[in-house]
Design a protein around this motif. Structure first.
Motif, PDB file in Angstrom:
ATOM      1  N   MET A 535       0.805  -1.226   0.000  1.00 21.13           N
ATOM      2  CA  MET A 535       0.000   0.000   0.000  1.00 21.13           C
ATOM      3  C   MET A 535       0.839   1.277   0.000  1.00 21.13           C
ATOM      4  O   MET A 535       0.296   2.376  -0.100  1.00 21.13           O
ATOM      5  CB  MET A 535      -0.954   0.004   1.202  1.00 21.13           C
ATOM      6  N   LYS A 536       2.155   1.148   0.086  1.00 22.68           N
ATOM      7  CA  LYS A 536       3.018   2.330   0.114  1.00 22.68           C
ATOM      8  C   LYS A 536       3.700   2.583  -1.228  1.00 22.68           C
ATOM      9  O   LYS A 536       4.567   3.453  -1.328  1.00 22.68           O
ATOM     10  CB  LYS A 536       4.076   2.161   1.214  1.00 22.68           C
ATOM     11  N   GLU A 537       3.312   1.837  -2.253  1.00 26.77           N
ATOM     12  CA  GLU A 537       3.974   1.929  -3.553  1.00 26.77           C
ATOM     13  C   GLU A 537       3.132   2.723  -4.549  1.00 26.77           C
ATOM     14  O   GLU A 537       3.102   2.415  -5.736  1.00 26.77           O
ATOM     15  CB  GLU A 537       4.240   0.517  -4.088  1.00 26.77           C
ATOM     16  N   ILE A 538       2.451   3.741  -4.065  1.00 31.66           N
ATOM     17  CA  ILE A 538       1.444   4.408  -4.901  1.00 31.66           C
ATOM     18  C   ILE A 538       2.050   5.055  -6.149  1.00 31.66           C
ATOM     19  O   ILE A 538       1.455   5.013  -7.228  1.00 31.66           O
ATOM     20  CB  ILE A 538       0.655   5.428  -4.056  1.00 31.66           C
ATOM     21  N   ASP A 539       3.244   5.613  -6.038  1.00 36.23           N
ATOM     22  CA  ASP A 539       3.882   6.212  -7.228  1.00 36.23           C
ATOM     23  C   ASP A 539       4.235   5.147  -8.258  1.00 36.23           C
ATOM     24  O   ASP A 539       4.163   5.393  -9.478  1.00 36.23           O
ATOM     25  CB  ASP A 539       5.135   6.990  -6.817  1.00 36.23           C
ATOM     26  N   ASN A 540       4.603   3.982  -7.789  1.00 34.12           N
ATOM     27  CA  ASN A 540       4.897   2.879  -8.704  1.00 34.12           C
ATOM     28  C   ASN A 540       3.629   2.379  -9.391  1.00 34.12           C
ATOM     29  O   ASN A 540       3.655   1.988 -10.564  1.00 34.12           O
ATOM     30  CB  ASN A 540       5.571   1.731  -7.950  1.00 34.12           C
ATOM     31  N   TYR A 541       2.514   2.391  -8.659  1.00 41.14           N
ATOM     32  CA  TYR A 541       1.237   2.021  -9.278  1.00 41.14           C
ATOM     33  C   TYR A 541       0.884   2.988 -10.407  1.00 41.14           C
ATOM     34  O   TYR A 541       0.361   2.574 -11.453  1.00 41.14           O
ATOM     35  CB  TYR A 541       0.117   2.016  -8.235  1.00 41.14           C
ATOM     36  N   VAL A 542       1.151   4.263 -10.195  1.00 37.39           N
ATOM     37  CA  VAL A 542       0.878   5.266 -11.228  1.00 37.39           C
ATOM     38  C   VAL A 542       1.645   4.925 -12.504  1.00 37.39           C
ATOM     39  O   VAL A 542       1.101   5.000 -13.619  1.00 37.39           O
ATOM     40  CB  VAL A 542       1.243   6.681 -10.728  1.00 37.39           C
ATOM     41  N   GLU A 543       2.908   4.518 -12.372  1.00 42.41           N
ATOM     42  CA  GLU A 543       3.719   4.151 -13.540  1.00 42.41           C
ATOM     43  C   GLU A 543       3.123   2.945 -14.262  1.00 42.41           C
ATOM     44  O   GLU A 543       3.078   2.912 -15.500  1.00 42.41           O
ATOM     45  CB  GLU A 543       5.142   3.842 -13.094  1.00 42.41           C
ATOM     46  N   GLU A 585      -8.357   7.763  -3.490  1.00 42.55           N
ATOM     47  CA  GLU A 585      -8.405   9.219  -3.666  1.00 42.55           C
ATOM     48  C   GLU A 585      -7.012   9.779  -3.949  1.00 42.55           C
ATOM     49  O   GLU A 585      -6.833  10.639  -4.817  1.00 42.55           O
ATOM     50  CB  GLU A 585      -9.016   9.858  -2.424  1.00 42.55           C
ATOM     51  N   LEU A 586      -6.012   9.256  -3.224  1.00 38.98           N
ATOM     52  CA  LEU A 586      -4.639   9.692  -3.461  1.00 38.98           C
ATOM     53  C   LEU A 586      -4.153   9.256  -4.837  1.00 38.98           C
ATOM     54  O   LEU A 586      -3.478  10.016  -5.547  1.00 38.98           O
ATOM     55  CB  LEU A 586      -3.725   9.137  -2.367  1.00 38.98           C
ATOM     56  N   LEU A 587      -4.508   8.039  -5.228  1.00 40.40           N
ATOM     57  CA  LEU A 587      -4.100   7.522  -6.528  1.00 40.40           C
ATOM     58  C   LEU A 587      -4.680   8.384  -7.658  1.00 40.40           C
ATOM     59  O   LEU A 587      -3.969   8.748  -8.601  1.00 40.40           O
ATOM     60  CB  LEU A 587      -4.550   6.066  -6.678  1.00 40.40           C
ATOM     61  N   SER A 589      -5.565  11.463  -7.533  1.00 42.95           N
ATOM     62  CA  SER A 589      -4.952  12.796  -7.532  1.00 42.95           C
ATOM     63  C   SER A 589      -3.617  12.804  -8.250  1.00 42.95           C
ATOM     64  O   SER A 589      -3.164  13.844  -8.735  1.00 42.95           O
ATOM     65  CB  SER A 589      -4.773  13.278  -6.087  1.00 42.95           C
ATOM     66  N   LYS A 590      -2.973  11.632  -8.336  1.00 51.54           N
ATOM     67  CA  LYS A 590      -1.671  11.523  -9.004  1.00 51.54           C
ATOM     68  C   LYS A 590      -1.799  11.148 -10.480  1.00 51.54           C
ATOM     69  O   LYS A 590      -0.794  11.065 -11.186  1.00 51.54           O
ATOM     70  CB  LYS A 590      -0.802  10.490  -8.277  1.00 51.54           C
ATOM     71  N   LEU A 591      -3.023  10.910 -10.946  1.00 51.90           N
ATOM     72  CA  LEU A 591      -3.227  10.492 -12.338  1.00 51.90           C
ATOM     73  C   LEU A 591      -3.668  11.659 -13.221  1.00 51.90           C
ATOM     74  O   LEU A 591      -4.154  11.440 -14.337  1.00 51.90           O
ATOM     75  CB  LEU A 591      -4.253   9.353 -12.395  1.00 51.90           C
ATOM     76  N   ASP A 592      -3.521  12.872 -12.731  1.00 55.24           N
ATOM     77  CA  ASP A 592      -3.714  14.103 -13.523  1.00 55.24           C
ATOM     78  C   ASP A 592      -5.078  14.168 -14.213  1.00 55.24           C
ATOM     79  O   ASP A 592      -5.183  14.555 -15.386  1.00 55.24           O
ATOM     80  CB  ASP A 592      -2.606  14.234 -14.579  1.00 55.24           C
ATOM     81  N   GLY A 593      -6.104  13.761 -13.517  1.00 53.13           N
ATOM     82  CA  GLY A 593      -7.448  13.908 -14.053  1.00 53.13           C
ATOM     83  C   GLY A 593      -7.850  12.894 -15.098  1.00 53.13           C
ATOM     84  O   GLY A 593      -8.962  12.975 -15.646  1.00 53.13           O
ATOM     85  N   GLU A 594      -6.994  11.920 -15.397  1.00 51.31           N
ATOM     86  CA  GLU A 594      -7.337  10.907 -16.403  1.00 51.31           C
ATOM     87  C   GLU A 594      -8.359   9.910 -15.863  1.00 51.31           C
ATOM     88  O   GLU A 594      -9.100   9.292 -16.639  1.00 51.31           O
ATOM     89  CB  GLU A 594      -6.087  10.149 -16.843  1.00 51.31           C
ATOM     90  N   TYR A 595      -8.390   9.738 -14.551  1.00 54.38           N
ATOM     91  CA  TYR A 595      -9.280   8.762 -13.922  1.00 54.38           C
ATOM     92  C   TYR A 595     -10.054   9.441 -12.791  1.00 54.38           C
ATOM     93  O   TYR A 595      -9.592  10.434 -12.215  1.00 54.38           O
ATOM     94  CB  TYR A 595      -8.486   7.583 -13.357  1.00 54.38           C
ATOM     95  N   GLY A 596     -11.218   8.863 -12.488  1.00 51.98           N
ATOM     96  CA  GLY A 596     -12.032   9.388 -11.405  1.00 51.98           C
ATOM     97  C   GLY A 596     -12.619   8.275 -10.562  1.00 51.98           C
ATOM     98  O   GLY A 596     -12.659   7.104 -10.970  1.00 51.98           O
ATOM     99  N   LEU A 597     -13.110   8.631  -9.361  1.00 49.03           N
ATOM    100  CA  LEU A 597     -13.727   7.673  -8.451  1.00 49.03           C
ATOM    101  C   LEU A 597     -15.164   7.444  -8.909  1.00 49.03           C
ATOM    102  O   LEU A 597     -16.020   8.335  -8.771  1.00 49.03           O
ATOM    103  CB  LEU A 597     -13.684   8.213  -7.024  1.00 49.03           C
TER     104      LEU A 597
END
Length: 693
Positions: A535-543, A585-587, A589-597
């Protein structure tokens, strides 16, 4: 009159037949001539002063040590103890005992007579946690220059390893290392090491190995009337050296090396290389080029005629409610099917995509998988493999078998309290198929034909793959929705969580994500959150999301399925629903508006993230127009006309969207809870923070 205690009657009766078979085996196979047997300095019985053979002799102590993670080694050890104990009925004198390696006093080793080790191999080829101390200690003894290489020359040993051959160099490595340590320290092997493959009938293989062990023990410790005295052992290496010296003297030379024969050299190799325990081919081992193709075809044919599921695996899966279809498939009734049949709510797929839970069939055309994930809710009772090497059943027969068995299970739930009759009648018409269950469905060689058969019956297809077969994804024809499991965001964490069989698992994983991007129909990342793991690898998930660009992302808390010896997960590893929401929600916010909840299902601890293209005029459209999908896919089969995700979308209802007061619970359903007294009562729906899906 000799009496036998009641608890031992059954054991004695079964044991007597075993002993007679063992003696016949010894006579037939002449086990004493096997080079792997230890040799004694003298084979003559000691006699008393009056010339009579010694009638009384201390029983031979047989210590059976086991190291286990799932309990299999312990079960084998206890079975072997009963076999050895039964030998006493036939006039032998053995005193077997079973000890967990974590409880064994290492100082006792130099005082033992016979030690039999049964040891599994865990992740990365290491011993299970309970055996690490003992195995590491024995290895230290081997490496310690102060410890004599004849320290355990008095000891007779046998070793049996448990593992899975699909792990290549890690297959039974813990047992191999342990056997090597014993050998280096001077111990003599009673019989060759046994390696039990989890993909084979492990119980049957252990039974065969233990019969050979029993026969060897009988031969070494005397006939039926009286066991031989346990005289000092001479190591095999020393015995062969003495024999070569005798040959040299007889030949009139003191040069021992001159008299080394091919057989001597072969024996030395077996002694020095513990991995070379298998029988050596007496021939030259050369295959003519002309015959090579024939040999390979015969080998492939033999492999492809074998059934995927072993009797032990079949028994374990059947016990858990699986209905086995043919040789490699299964179907199981989902608990959400029973819930919605009683009007108590549908699964998260009902909330996210509009399926009817009581008309959904959960099945798989392949029970085998290429991973052994730590959170697997089936506790690894299914086979594993990196390629299809089993007998292959017909796809039409599998679909028909799955539907038939599913309908049988629907019949069996007719007596459920609160069953809605109209839904029960509709449940016999299967409209959706979740190809997830257990195993890796995309491994099945005829997966396209299987899905075509589903679609011909107007059954939608939701297929989940563990992202280890990129070629299979590329070859896959259009289906309703294709999932890829994204269990971790870094190579190290994926290896720790999924425990993959492939060495190039990370490269395969990334390749699968790239293939997903090329598919025209709905694609989904399935992300399972495990606290303290991923759960701490959120930046890696974005990639990773940028690589595959899935249409949808399901983020779900790991489901805790109770304590299992096959997994170290506990309830503390299950995130609360609010933690899952915060992660999503954090994820986003890091996807630059490409995805939503988009939606959520609080009861399943699950949130759906969708590409913003699914939000049309302020309304989410994550549901599926199933009639439209079937029209499109049949047109594709007819003339190859392609279609896209957006061609079969439907509007998501208000109660299913993210942050709705219902939190994903369909208001036409009724929620129930169980009181402390065990009564089921109706309650007004409120979201749960339970970690169990």
């Amino acid at each position: 009159m000799v009496s036998i205690r009641a608890p031992h009657v059954a054991m004695a009766a079964a044991g007597l037949a075993l002993i007679m078979a063992s003696i016949a085996y010894v006579m037939r196979k002449e086990v004493a001539k096997d080079r792997s047997l230890p040799v004694k300095k003298s084979q003559e019985n000691q006699c008393c002063n009056n010339g009579q053979c010694e009638k009384e002799s201390k029983p031979v102590t047989v210590r059976i040590l086991y190291g286990t993670h799932t309990g299999t080694a312990r079960g084998f050890a206890e079975t072997l103890q009963k076999k050895i104990f039964a030998l006493n009925i036939a006039g032998y004198a053995f005193e077997p005992s079973v000890v967990d390696m974590k409880d064994y006093d290492q100082d006792n080793l130099e005082h033992e007579q016979v030690v039999i080790s049964i040891l599994s191999t865990w992740t990365n080829g290491v011993p299970p946690e309970s055996a690490k101390v003992f195995c590491n200690w024995l290895q230290d003894m081997e490496l310690d220059f102060r410890v004599s290489k004849t320290w355990l020359k008095h000891l007779a040993v046998a070793t049996y390893g448990l593992g899975n051959a699909e792990y290549d160099e890690h297959y039974c490595t813990a047992a191999k290392q342990l056997s090597k340590n014993f050998n280096t320290l001077g111990a003599s092997r009673i019989c060759k090491r046994g390696d039990g493959d989890d993909n084979q009938d492990q119980s049957k293989h252990f039974e065969q190995w233990s019969d050979q062990l029993i026969a060897a023990l009988c031969e070494q410790y005397g006939g039926l009337a009286q066991p031989k005295n346990n005289k000092e052992w001479v190591s095999q290496k020393e015995f062969r050296r003495q024999k070569r010296k005798e040959k040299a003297i007889a030949a009139g030379t003191d040069n021992e090396q001159v008299m080394i024969t091919d057989e001597d050299r072969m024996n030395e190799i077996v002694l020095e290389d513990e991995d070379a325990d298998e029988p050596v081919n007496k021939g030259d081992g050369v295959v003519d080029v002309e015959d090579l193709g024939v040999v390979m075809k015969e080998s492939e044919a033999a492999a492809l005629s074998r059934e995927m599921v072993t009797p032990l695996q079949r028994k374990a899966l059947t016990k858990e409610g699986y209905k086995i279809i043919g040789t490699h498939s299964a179907v199981k009734l989902c608990r959400w099917t029973k819930h919605q049949l009683r009007g108590r709510g549908g699964c998260y797929k009902h909330t996210f995509y509009g399926i009817t839970s009581y008309q959904c069939m959960e099945t798989t055309p392949s029970l085998a998988c290429a991973n052994k994930c730590v959170f697997c809710w089936r506790h690894h009772k299914n086979p594993v493999g990196r390629e299809w090497r089993w007998k292959t059943d017909d796809p039409v027969e599998l679909v028909e078998g799955a539907i038939s068995r599913h309908q049988t299970m629907i019949k069996e739930v007719k007596g459920l309290p609160g069953l809605i009759q109209s839904r029960w009648e509709e449940a016999f018409t299967v409209k959706h198929c979740a190809l997830s269950l257990v195993g890796e469905p995309i491994m099945y060689p005829h997966i396209n034909e299987f899905c075509r058969e589903l679609h011909a019956r107007n059954i939608s297809s939701f297929l989940v793959t563990n992202a280890q077969f990129p070629d299979k994804i590329a070859e896959l024809e259009p289906i309703t929705q294709l999932y890829v499991s994204v269990d971790a965001a870094t190579k190290d964490s994926l290896k720790a969580i999924d425990r993959p069989l492939f060495k190039d698992f990370w490269e395969r994983f990334l390749s699968c994500l790239r293939q997903l991007k090329e598919k025209g129909q709905r694609t989904v990342y399935r992300m399972t959150l495990v606290k303290e793991h991923n759960m701490k690898e959120i930046d890696n998930y974005v990639e990773l999301i940028q690589i595959g660009q899935p249409d949808l992302i399901e983020v779900k808390a790991v489901t805790y399925c109770g304590k299992s010896d096959a997994s170290d997960l506990t309830i503390k590893h299950v995130p609360y629903h609010e933690e899952v929401r915060s992660f999503c929600e954090l994820l986003c916010s890091k996807l630059d508006g490409e995805y939503g909840l988009a939606t959520e299902h609080a009861h399943s601890n699950c949130v759906l993230i969708a590409k913003t293209q699914f939000k049309i005029e302020g309304q989410w459209h994550t549901w599926i127009d199933y009639d439209k999908f079937h029209q499109l896919v049949q047109q594709y089969y007819k003339d190859g006309t392609t279609f896209t995700t957006m061609d079969y979308i439907a509007r998501t209802p208000h109660w299913a969207v993210y942050d709705a007061p219902e939190h994903g619970f369909d208001p036409v359903e009724t929620r129930f809870r169980r009181t402390k007294e065990g009564k089921v009562v109706e309650i007004e729906y409120t979201a749960t923070d339970s970690g169990c899906g």
